[in-house]
Design an enzyme around this catalytic site. Structure first.
Site, mmCIF file in Angstrom:
data_model
loop_
_atom_site.group_PDB
_atom_site.id
_atom_site.type_symbol
_atom_site.label_atom_id
_atom_site.label_comp_id
_atom_site.label_asym_id
_atom_site.label_seq_id
_atom_site.Cartn_x
_atom_site.Cartn_y
_atom_site.Cartn_z
ATOM 1 N N TYR A 154 -41.694 109.325 55.202
ATOM 2 C CA TYR A 154 -41.099 108.392 56.166
ATOM 3 C C TYR A 154 -42.000 108.216 57.388
ATOM 4 O O TYR A 154 -42.273 107.091 57.814
ATOM 5 C CB TYR A 154 -39.724 108.937 56.575
ATOM 6 C CG TYR A 154 -38.923 108.058 57.490
ATOM 7 C CD1 TYR A 154 -38.193 106.992 56.994
ATOM 8 C CD2 TYR A 154 -38.874 108.298 58.859
ATOM 9 C CE1 TYR A 154 -37.432 106.191 57.839
ATOM 10 C CE2 TYR A 154 -38.120 107.507 59.704
ATOM 11 C CZ TYR A 154 -37.400 106.450 59.184
ATOM 12 O OH TYR A 154 -36.656 105.660 60.020
ATOM 13 N N LYS A 158 -43.897 104.837 58.654
ATOM 14 C CA LYS A 158 -43.610 104.250 59.965
ATOM 15 C C LYS A 158 -44.860 104.215 60.852
ATOM 16 O O LYS A 158 -45.025 103.296 61.661
ATOM 17 C CB LYS A 158 -42.476 105.018 60.652
ATOM 18 C CG LYS A 158 -41.135 104.893 59.928
ATOM 19 C CD LYS A 158 -40.672 103.440 59.847
ATOM 20 C CE LYS A 158 -39.262 103.290 59.318
ATOM 21 N NZ LYS A 158 -38.823 101.894 59.250
HETATM 22 P P1 NAD Z 1 -29.291 101.775 56.943
HETATM 23 O O1 NAD Z 1 -29.563 102.642 55.765
HETATM 24 O O2 NAD Z 1 -27.945 101.857 57.581
HETATM 25 O O3 NAD Z 1 -29.589 100.245 56.593
HETATM 26 C C1 NAD Z 1 -30.752 99.868 55.903
HETATM 27 C C2 NAD Z 1 -30.482 98.581 55.165
HETATM 28 O O4 NAD Z 1 -31.691 98.250 54.436
HETATM 29 C C3 NAD Z 1 -29.360 98.715 54.124
HETATM 30 O O5 NAD Z 1 -28.451 97.648 54.249
HETATM 31 C C4 NAD Z 1 -30.092 98.679 52.781
HETATM 32 O O6 NAD Z 1 -29.337 98.108 51.741
HETATM 33 C C5 NAD Z 1 -31.310 97.825 53.134
HETATM 34 N N1 NAD Z 1 -32.408 98.047 52.183
HETATM 35 C C6 NAD Z 1 -32.898 99.228 51.751
HETATM 36 N N2 NAD Z 1 -33.864 99.031 50.832
HETATM 37 C C7 NAD Z 1 -33.976 97.687 50.674
HETATM 38 C C8 NAD Z 1 -34.785 96.869 49.856
HETATM 39 N N3 NAD Z 1 -35.679 97.382 48.982
HETATM 40 N N4 NAD Z 1 -34.640 95.506 49.939
HETATM 41 C C9 NAD Z 1 -33.744 94.972 50.791
HETATM 42 N N5 NAD Z 1 -32.941 95.710 51.594
HETATM 43 C C10 NAD Z 1 -33.060 97.048 51.532
HETATM 44 O O7 NAD Z 1 -30.456 102.130 57.983
HETATM 45 P P2 NAD Z 1 -30.535 101.908 59.584
HETATM 46 O O8 NAD Z 1 -30.272 103.219 60.215
HETATM 47 O O9 NAD Z 1 -29.773 100.703 59.981
HETATM 48 O O10 NAD Z 1 -32.104 101.650 59.726
HETATM 49 C C11 NAD Z 1 -32.674 100.343 59.838
HETATM 50 C C12 NAD Z 1 -34.158 100.508 60.133
HETATM 51 O O11 NAD Z 1 -34.332 101.252 61.332
HETATM 52 C C13 NAD Z 1 -34.926 101.261 59.045
HETATM 53 O O12 NAD Z 1 -36.210 100.723 58.894
HETATM 54 C C14 NAD Z 1 -35.015 102.659 59.606
HETATM 55 O O13 NAD Z 1 -36.108 103.376 59.087
HETATM 56 C C15 NAD Z 1 -35.185 102.345 61.092
HETATM 57 N N6 NAD Z 1 -34.826 103.476 61.952
HETATM 58 C C16 NAD Z 1 -33.565 103.971 61.987
HETATM 59 C C17 NAD Z 1 -33.288 105.037 62.819
HETATM 60 C C18 NAD Z 1 -31.913 105.636 62.917
HETATM 61 O O14 NAD Z 1 -31.760 106.616 63.661
HETATM 62 N N7 NAD Z 1 -30.907 105.116 62.248
HETATM 63 C C19 NAD Z 1 -34.287 105.582 63.616
HETATM 64 C C20 NAD Z 1 -35.560 105.049 63.557
HETATM 65 C C21 NAD Z 1 -35.818 103.975 62.726
#
Ligand code: NAD
Length: 246
Positions: A154, A158
């Site tokens: 991951y 990133k």
């Molecule tokens: P989440 O898992 O709640 O949502 C991710 C969404 O992406 C889901 O709806 C999933 O179906 C979709 N997805 C996954 N693989 C896919 C694919 N191959 N094609 C199309 N859609 C796809 O995650 P989140 O927490 O909302 O995270 C969103 C972004 O923010 C991600 O890139 C994550 O790495 C980043 N992020 C999140 C956090 C956190 O603390 N939640 C922190 C840093 C970065």
């Protein structure tokens, strides 16, 4: 360009941070094309966002499907006659310590988190360059800036987003196409709900503002970078993490 004439594509928009980004861009009057793998969640999106049908366009797509995702982007540009914003937000985790990490877990995470952003960026660039304007926003992470135990795949994906962001910004700047990244810290979504309590306690103890972020905190930063309010900002990584990364 009036914000309410803009067309934005948001990947991973069916839940979590992506859904709040869609909500925020809709509230600015933008037309939002919400892309996600999960069609059941996408089907609930218009009601969840209370969005007028002509403003929210939901499309089921796996963003690692190079041909499919590229075709979707071309079809959106053709249908709306413009393409202003791409938010590469779709992401997954497959955590595990480095020495025990399987090749498949490495490859899946890099493909969804990084390769899909490359595919999307390459596809929108053509349309944005033609329109001589555009804003691409890549979702990176605190883990990509600092590294994180159990997240070799991951954090590498990133960190790769940061390199992709800066290179895209340099290559497209002369035609007024901007590219920035947003680096969330510890945000309350289903992705982090899945973590063990001990990992949540450790993460919380590292946050100067002493709370987890909300998806809306990240969405507002993305909305700023999508808007003309950030017209002179490109090649940057904006941390939204309660002060963790300095
Ligand atoms: P989440 O898992 O709640 O949502 C991710 C969404 O992406 C889901 O709806 C999933 O179906 C979709 N997805 C996954 N693989 C896919 C694919 N191959 N094609 C199309 N859609 C796809 O995650 P989140 O927490 O909302 O995270 C969103 C972004 O923010 C991600 O890139 C994550 O790495 C980043 N992020 C999140 C956090 C956190 O603390 N939640 C922190 C840093 C970065």
């Amino acid at each position: 360009m009036a914000e309410n004439e803009k067309v934005a594509i948001v990947t991973g928009a069916a839940r979590g941070i992506g859904r709040e980004i869609a909500r925020e861009l809709l509230s600015m009057g933008m037309t939002v094309v919400a892309v996600d793998l999960k069609d059941d969640l996408l089907a609930e999106l218009p009601a969840a966002l209370d969005a007028p049908g002509e403003k929210l366009d939901c499309r089921t797509m796996d963003v690692t499907d190079s041909e499919g995702f590229t075709g979707l982007i071309d079809a959106v540009a053709e249908q709306y006659g413009r393409l202003d914003v791409l938010v590469n937000n779709a992401g997954i985790t497959r955590d595990g310590l480095l020495m025990r990490m399987e090749d498949a877990d490495w490859e899946a995470v890099v493909k969804v988190n990084l390769t899909s952003a490359f595919i999307g960026t390459r596809a929108v660039a053509r349309h944005m360059l033609r329109g001589r304007s555009g804003s691409i926003i890549n979702m990176t992470s605190y883990s990509g800036l600092e590294g994180n135990r159990g997240q070799a795949n991951y954090s590498a994906s990133k960190a790769g987003m940061v390199g992709l962001t800066k290179t895209t910004a340099k290559e497209l700047a002369s035609k007024n196409v901007r590219c920035n990244a947003v680096a969330p810290g510890f945000i309350k979504t289903e992705m982090t709900d899945a973590l063990p309590q001990q990992a949540k306690d450790v993460a919380l103890s590292l946050i100067p503002l002493k709370r987890m972020g909300a998806p809306e905190d990240v969405a507002r930063a993305v909305a700023f970078l999508a808007s003309d309010a950030s017209a002179y900002i490109t090649a940057q990584v904006l941390s939204v993490d309660g002060g963790m990364h300095t």
